[in-house]
Design a protein around this motif. Structure first.
Motif, PDB file in Angstrom:
ATOM      1  N   GLY A   8     -75.547   5.540  86.497  1.00  0.00           N
ATOM      2  CA  GLY A   8     -74.669   6.398  87.282  1.00  0.00           C
ATOM      3  C   GLY A   8     -73.220   5.948  87.311  1.00  0.00           C
ATOM      4  O   GLY A   8     -72.379   6.559  87.973  1.00  0.00           O
ATOM      5  N   ILE A   9     -72.894   4.886  86.589  1.00  0.00           N
ATOM      6  CA  ILE A   9     -71.502   4.423  86.516  1.00  0.00           C
ATOM      7  C   ILE A   9     -70.687   5.439  85.719  1.00  0.00           C
ATOM      8  O   ILE A   9     -71.152   5.928  84.691  1.00  0.00           O
ATOM      9  CB  ILE A   9     -71.432   3.038  85.823  1.00  0.00           C
ATOM     10  CG1 ILE A   9     -72.232   2.006  86.611  1.00  0.00           C
ATOM     11  CG2 ILE A   9     -69.985   2.576  85.665  1.00  0.00           C
ATOM     12  CD1 ILE A   9     -72.308   0.656  85.935  1.00  0.00           C
ATOM     13  N   PRO A  10     -69.479   5.785  86.170  1.00  0.00           N
ATOM     14  CA  PRO A  10     -68.629   6.699  85.402  1.00  0.00           C
ATOM     15  C   PRO A  10     -68.470   6.192  83.968  1.00  0.00           C
ATOM     16  O   PRO A  10     -68.352   4.979  83.735  1.00  0.00           O
ATOM     17  CB  PRO A  10     -67.292   6.659  86.160  1.00  0.00           C
ATOM     18  CG  PRO A  10     -67.687   6.344  87.569  1.00  0.00           C
ATOM     19  CD  PRO A  10     -68.858   5.405  87.454  1.00  0.00           C
ATOM     20  N   LEU A  11     -68.484   7.121  83.042  1.00  0.00           N
ATOM     21  CA  LEU A  11     -68.523   6.758  81.630  1.00  0.00           C
ATOM     22  C   LEU A  11     -67.356   5.868  81.218  1.00  0.00           C
ATOM     23  O   LEU A  11     -67.553   4.842  80.553  1.00  0.00           O
ATOM     24  CB  LEU A  11     -68.539   8.027  80.771  1.00  0.00           C
ATOM     25  CG  LEU A  11     -68.653   7.813  79.260  1.00  0.00           C
ATOM     26  CD1 LEU A  11     -69.881   6.992  78.920  1.00  0.00           C
ATOM     27  CD2 LEU A  11     -68.696   9.157  78.544  1.00  0.00           C
ATOM     28  N   LEU A  12     -66.147   6.242  81.602  1.00  0.00           N
ATOM     29  CA  LEU A  12     -64.972   5.451  81.213  1.00  0.00           C
ATOM     30  C   LEU A  12     -65.028   4.040  81.809  1.00  0.00           C
ATOM     31  O   LEU A  12     -64.680   3.058  81.152  1.00  0.00           O
ATOM     32  CB  LEU A  12     -63.686   6.159  81.636  1.00  0.00           C
ATOM     33  CG  LEU A  12     -63.356   7.444  80.867  1.00  0.00           C
ATOM     34  CD1 LEU A  12     -62.103   8.100  81.441  1.00  0.00           C
ATOM     35  CD2 LEU A  12     -63.176   7.158  79.384  1.00  0.00           C
TER      36      LEU A  12
END
Length: 275
Positions: A8-12
């Motif tokens: 669930g970590i933002p991709l960037l």
């Protein structure tokens, strides 16, 4: 990347975390992906701009994951596929290393016999003034040649070793064409193809494209051509089960039965996973 997407970590942010790795190639890839994604490109589009790092298979599966909203799941399955691919490659390398090692040990024993044991035997025959037999005479002459031209023998040995190392992939392919090895390797390719075929179908890829893409992992030329013919016939509207029953050389009996039953019952993906 699979772990980042599933966590669930933002991709960037996830790419930034991955870029902290010590591997310079990974750092370069992450930075390139980050820049392109930040500029509005999708993950598959960003990967397409880096063909030297991402295969067509990888890009196709990631694009399918984006289209179906199952990118984390597809990335996880893709990571598992590549892990198994590495294991298979390692296994194949061990297969060829074993006979090569036996050959090298045999050569070392032969040299030891010629240079250490044989001179003692020759001296004993000379002391007893016994006649030297044909085979022993040949071995003694060979031993003299080795001693006289030892530097040439050493040079040839080193040359063969360097040649074998540089051409190890081609030698591996030649080894895999041996009758017994070929059959076993073809079974491995068949399993890889079926697993990947199922993975592509699960990702929402249509049947024809799934076969075409999965066939990219097949390194056996005859098997690859058979799969391409299968794709062409399906494009013409021929039933999958019917074609396989008429062309039994494409798959082994067990795998063919799984595919035919799966096609008939509408559970082709599940049956391919079991094949």
């Amino acid at each position: 990347l699979s772990v980042v997407l599933q966590s669930g970590i933002p991709l960037l942010q996830g790419l930034e975390v991955i870029s902290e790795a010590k591997d310079k190639k990974i750092v370069h890839i992450c930075k390139q992906l980050s820049v392109r994604i930040a500029n509005g490109q999708s993950v598959s589009q960003a990967m397409s701009a880096l063909p030297e790092f991402f295969t067509e298979l990888c890009i196709t599966l990631v694009r399918a994951g984006e289209d179906t909203g199952e990118l984390p799941k597809m990335a996880a399955e893709l990571a598992d596929y590549f892990d198994k691919k590495v294991e298979l490659q390692s296994f194949l390398e061990r297969i060829i290393i074993y006979p090569a090692t036996v050959l090298m040990v045999g050569m070392a024993v032969l040299l030891l016999f010629l240079l250490v044991v044989l001179p003692t035997v020759g001296s004993m025959y000379g002391a007893l003034k016994a006649p030297v037999s044909g085979s022993l005479a040949f071995m003694l002459e060979l031993q003299k040649l080795l001693l006289q031209w030892w530097y040439l023998v050493l040079l040839v040995g080193v040359g063969l070793f360097v040649f074998a190392y540089r051409q190890r992939q081609k030698l591996l392919q030649l080894f895999l064409r041996l009758p017994l090895v070929r059959d076993y390797y073809r079974d491995l390719l068949e399993i890889r193809f079926c697993k990947l075929w199922a993975l592509l179908l699960n990702g929402g890829i249509d049947m024809l494209q799934a076969i075409s893409t999965a066939a990219l992992v097949v390194t056996d030329k005859s098997m690859y051509l058979s799969l391409q013919n299968l794709r062409q016939q399906l494009a013409k509207g021929v039933d999958l089960g019917t074609y396989l029953e008429e062309h039994k050389e494409i798959f082994t009996p067990a795998v063919r039965a799984f595919i035919v039953v799966g096609n008939r019952t509408g559970n082709l993906t599940d049956m391919l996973q079991q094949a």
